[in-house]
Design a protein around this motif. Structure first.
Motif, PDB file in Angstrom:
ATOM      1  N   THR A 166       0.520  30.482 -64.488  1.00  0.00           N
ATOM      2  CA  THR A 166      -0.443  29.459 -64.881  1.00  0.00           C
ATOM      3  C   THR A 166       0.289  28.299 -65.540  1.00  0.00           C
ATOM      4  O   THR A 166       1.269  28.496 -66.242  1.00  0.00           O
ATOM      5  CB  THR A 166      -1.534  30.006 -65.828  1.00  0.00           C
ATOM      6  N   ASP A 212      -1.748  26.243 -67.229  1.00  0.00           N
ATOM      7  CA  ASP A 212      -2.802  25.916 -68.179  1.00  0.00           C
ATOM      8  C   ASP A 212      -2.831  26.979 -69.278  1.00  0.00           C
ATOM      9  O   ASP A 212      -3.596  27.939 -69.210  1.00  0.00           O
ATOM     10  CB  ASP A 212      -4.151  25.858 -67.455  1.00  0.00           C
ATOM     11  N   GLY A 239      -5.686  29.465 -68.718  1.00  0.00           N
ATOM     12  CA  GLY A 239      -5.081  30.229 -67.636  1.00  0.00           C
ATOM     13  C   GLY A 239      -4.707  31.653 -67.982  1.00  0.00           C
ATOM     14  O   GLY A 239      -4.867  32.558 -67.164  1.00  0.00           O
TER      15      GLY A 239
END
Length: 150
Positions: free
Chosen positions: A101, A103, A107
């Motif tokens: 991820t 994020d 995430g």
């Protein structure tokens, strides 16, 4: 959720740890303060023999599956040289499902929720998050490795 299966060599991680569990959000209440302590009191600077600039969150010593207690270690990968200052744990060599991820805010939670609902044949020996720092020191990308059967 997409992932790839990769082979990882064994790793040595040094850091500070706790025993926790996922029940009733206990892990979230335990893990965030652990990282705050790790960085807030300069513990990451005390670890010798670091092999890179990444940080590792290690899940190990499972007492069953993800619904049971386990140990969590906030730390860094080391080469094992020198006298350890904190707890040392091993990441076993083997096959891992790797999730990525970019994020860090949302995430990581999305990955774990997906993992808990996937039919992965997990080993429950060692799983870990690898935090790749960006220019501001905050995680730019997070890799999550879930131990899976051969």
């Amino acid at each position: 959720m997409d992932y790839e299966v990769v082979n990882i060599g064994g790793k040595t991680v040094e850091g500070i740890g706790i025993k926790t569990e996922n029940k009733d959000g206990k892990a979230m209440r335990d893990i965030f303060p652990l990282w705050d302590d790790f960085f807030g009191s300069g513990k990451e600077e005390m670890i010798r023999g670091r092999v890179n600039t990444k940080y590792i969150g290690l899940y190990t010593d499972y007492e069953g599956d993800f619904t049971k207690p386990y140990s969590y270690l906030a730390g860094c990968e080391t080469d094992g040289s020198g006298m350890p200052v904190f707890t040392v744990k091993k990441i076993r060599a083997g096959r891992y499902a790797k999730f990525v991820t970019k994020d860090p805010e949302k995430g990581l939670g999305e990955i774990w929720n997906a993992v808990w609902n996937m039919p992965l044949k997990r080993t429950y020996i060692s799983d870990f998050e690898e935090y790749l720092p960006g220019k501001d020191g905050q995680p730019e990308e997070i890799h999550v490795y879930i131990g899976v059967e051969e």
